[in-house]
Design a protein around this motif. Sequence first.
Motif, PDB file in Angstrom:
ATOM      1  N   LEU A   3       0.822  -1.217   0.000  1.00  0.00           N
ATOM      2  CA  LEU A   3       0.000   0.000   0.000  1.00  0.00           C
ATOM      3  C   LEU A   3       0.857   1.268   0.000  1.00  0.00           C
ATOM      4  CD1 LEU A   3      -2.925   1.119   0.214  1.00  0.00           C
ATOM      5  CD2 LEU A   3      -2.528   1.250   2.680  1.00  0.00           C
ATOM      6  N   TYR A   7       0.743   4.268  -2.776  1.00  0.00           N
ATOM      7  CA  TYR A   7       0.460   5.687  -2.539  1.00  0.00           C
ATOM      8  C   TYR A   7       1.629   6.563  -2.942  1.00  0.00           C
ATOM      9  CZ  TYR A   7      -4.207   5.320  -0.872  1.00  0.00           C
ATOM     10  OH  TYR A   7      -5.555   5.112  -0.834  1.00  0.00           O
ATOM     11  N   TRP A  14      -2.142  12.562  -7.594  1.00  0.00           N
ATOM     12  CA  TRP A  14      -3.261  12.389  -6.646  1.00  0.00           C
ATOM     13  C   TRP A  14      -4.205  13.587  -6.626  1.00  0.00           C
ATOM     14  CZ3 TRP A  14      -5.296   8.342  -4.454  1.00  0.00           C
ATOM     15  CH2 TRP A  14      -6.210   8.531  -3.420  1.00  0.00           C
ATOM     16  N   ILE A  18      -8.263  13.318  -7.513  1.00  0.00           N
ATOM     17  CA  ILE A  18      -9.398  13.488  -6.599  1.00  0.00           C
ATOM     18  C   ILE A  18     -10.212  14.733  -6.960  1.00  0.00           C
ATOM     19  CG2 ILE A  18      -8.336  12.135  -4.726  1.00  0.00           C
ATOM     20  CD1 ILE A  18      -7.928  14.777  -3.228  1.00  0.00           C
ATOM     21  N   ILE A  43      -4.241  13.825   9.327  1.00  0.00           N
ATOM     22  CA  ILE A  43      -3.400  12.619   9.317  1.00  0.00           C
ATOM     23  C   ILE A  43      -3.833  11.683   8.183  1.00  0.00           C
ATOM     24  CG2 ILE A  43      -4.753  11.444  11.145  1.00  0.00           C
ATOM     25  CD1 ILE A  43      -1.738  10.570  12.102  1.00  0.00           C
ATOM     26  N   CYS A  45      -2.853  12.769   5.244  1.00  0.00           N
ATOM     27  CA  CYS A  45      -3.316  13.992   4.558  1.00  0.00           C
ATOM     28  C   CYS A  45      -3.291  13.882   3.043  1.00  0.00           C
ATOM     29  CB  CYS A  45      -2.486  15.191   5.010  1.00  0.00           C
ATOM     30  SG  CYS A  45      -0.731  15.084   4.552  1.00  0.00           S
ATOM     31  N   GLY A  46      -2.515  12.930   2.486  1.00  0.00           N
ATOM     32  CA  GLY A  46      -2.371  12.908   1.035  1.00  0.00           C
ATOM     33  C   GLY A  46      -1.849  14.252   0.560  1.00  0.00           C
ATOM     34  N   ASP A  69       1.658  12.157   6.970  1.00  0.00           N
ATOM     35  CA  ASP A  69       1.400  11.045   6.044  1.00  0.00           C
ATOM     36  C   ASP A  69       2.677  10.198   5.972  1.00  0.00           C
ATOM     37  OD1 ASP A  69      -0.906  10.758   3.549  1.00  0.00           O
ATOM     38  OD2 ASP A  69       0.916   9.534   3.421  1.00  0.00           O
ATOM     39  N   PRO A  70       2.545   8.871   5.902  1.00  0.00           N
ATOM     40  CA  PRO A  70       3.745   8.042   5.760  1.00  0.00           C
ATOM     41  C   PRO A  70       4.406   8.181   4.394  1.00  0.00           C
ATOM     42  CG  PRO A  70       1.826   6.727   6.435  1.00  0.00           C
ATOM     43  CD  PRO A  70       1.326   8.080   6.054  1.00  0.00           C
ATOM     44  N   MET A  74       3.405  12.245  -1.062  1.00  0.00           N
ATOM     45  CA  MET A  74       2.152  12.924  -0.684  1.00  0.00           C
ATOM     46  C   MET A  74       2.466  14.131   0.202  1.00  0.00           C
ATOM     47  SD  MET A  74      -0.638  11.478  -1.878  1.00  0.00           S
ATOM     48  CE  MET A  74      -1.420   9.943  -2.357  1.00  0.00           C
ATOM     49  N   GLY A  95       2.317   8.000  10.379  1.00  0.00           N
ATOM     50  CA  GLY A  95       0.884   7.751  10.267  1.00  0.00           C
ATOM     51  C   GLY A  95       0.245   7.432  11.598  1.00  0.00           C
ATOM     52  N   HIS A 113     -10.368   9.015   4.414  1.00  0.00           N
ATOM     53  CA  HIS A 113     -10.076   7.822   3.604  1.00  0.00           C
ATOM     54  C   HIS A 113      -8.750   7.165   3.982  1.00  0.00           C
ATOM     55  CE1 HIS A 113     -12.951  10.216   1.104  1.00  0.00           C
ATOM     56  NE2 HIS A 113     -13.612   9.126   1.443  1.00  0.00           N
ATOM     57  N   VAL A 114      -8.601   6.955   5.278  1.00  0.00           N
ATOM     58  CA  VAL A 114      -7.392   6.309   5.788  1.00  0.00           C
ATOM     59  C   VAL A 114      -7.738   5.020   6.544  1.00  0.00           C
ATOM     60  CG1 VAL A 114      -5.353   6.564   7.253  1.00  0.00           C
ATOM     61  CG2 VAL A 114      -6.188   8.531   5.957  1.00  0.00           C
TER      62      VAL A 114
END
Length: 212
Positions: A3, A7, A14, A18, A43, A45-46, A69-70, A74, A95, A113-114
């Motif tokens: 994942l 991302y 991104w 969106i 958190i 946050c993208g 965000d990890p 992003m 994260g 959406h996390v």
Amino acid sequence: MDLAQRYEAAAPTWEGKIARLGYPTAYAHLIEAAPVSGRVLDIGCGSGALAAAALARHGPRIAALTLADPSAGMLADAARRFAAAPVPVRTVRAGIGAPAFAPGAADTILCAHVIEHLDDPAAALRWLAGRLAPGGRLVLAVSRPHWCTALLRWVWGHRAYRPDAVLAMLAAAGLTGARPVPFPAGPPSRTSCGYLAQRARPTARPVAPACA
Ligand SMILES: C[S@@+](CC[C@H](N)C(=O)[O-])C[C@H]1O[C@@H](n2cnc3c(N)ncnc32)[C@H](O)[C@@H]1O
């Protein structure tokens, strides 16, 4: 590709993706119903779309914004977006569950959406509740079941939760006044739902009557 790698790969496109699907409008609708203020943490946050809606609507009430965000890609995008923000902004590459976030340190948490990507979304919500100061607000968006979500799920592998299941998880996390804020139109109205909830303030102890 796991994942995090997916991302990272999605980061450069991104924001445009969106936007084409109508999420900025949906987030503006959710934020309109949310009393965002104080120390705000977005958190997962993208590219920062939910934080951007919060800043546009509630800017004067926001004291500071933390973008977390990890994904480095992003986070870099989000940092660029807020480079000229009128409030102090910091970025944290971490994260949900990371020790970088102190208990009770946020007055508002944004999280879109996390949790549906995580193995234990109920534990994630408990952790988020613990980062809120008493009286703090959680502004959440979570994928909901729909055939459109099933198509997206094929790409991202996330889960989808009915609003009653999300409300039950919010209550189990100790949050009060949880309510859904459905998105009004377009793909977000089919694939997702917004939610608001609050960490209760401790009730004042009754003062013992003075001895006569
Ligand atoms: C579907 S995107 C949503 C991004 C943004 N909130 C938005 O609405 O546009 C999911 C985001 O969650 C991040 N993420 C993945 N694992 C996470 C974790 N354990 N904690 C926080 N965020 C995470 C991903 O890097 C990605 O940016």
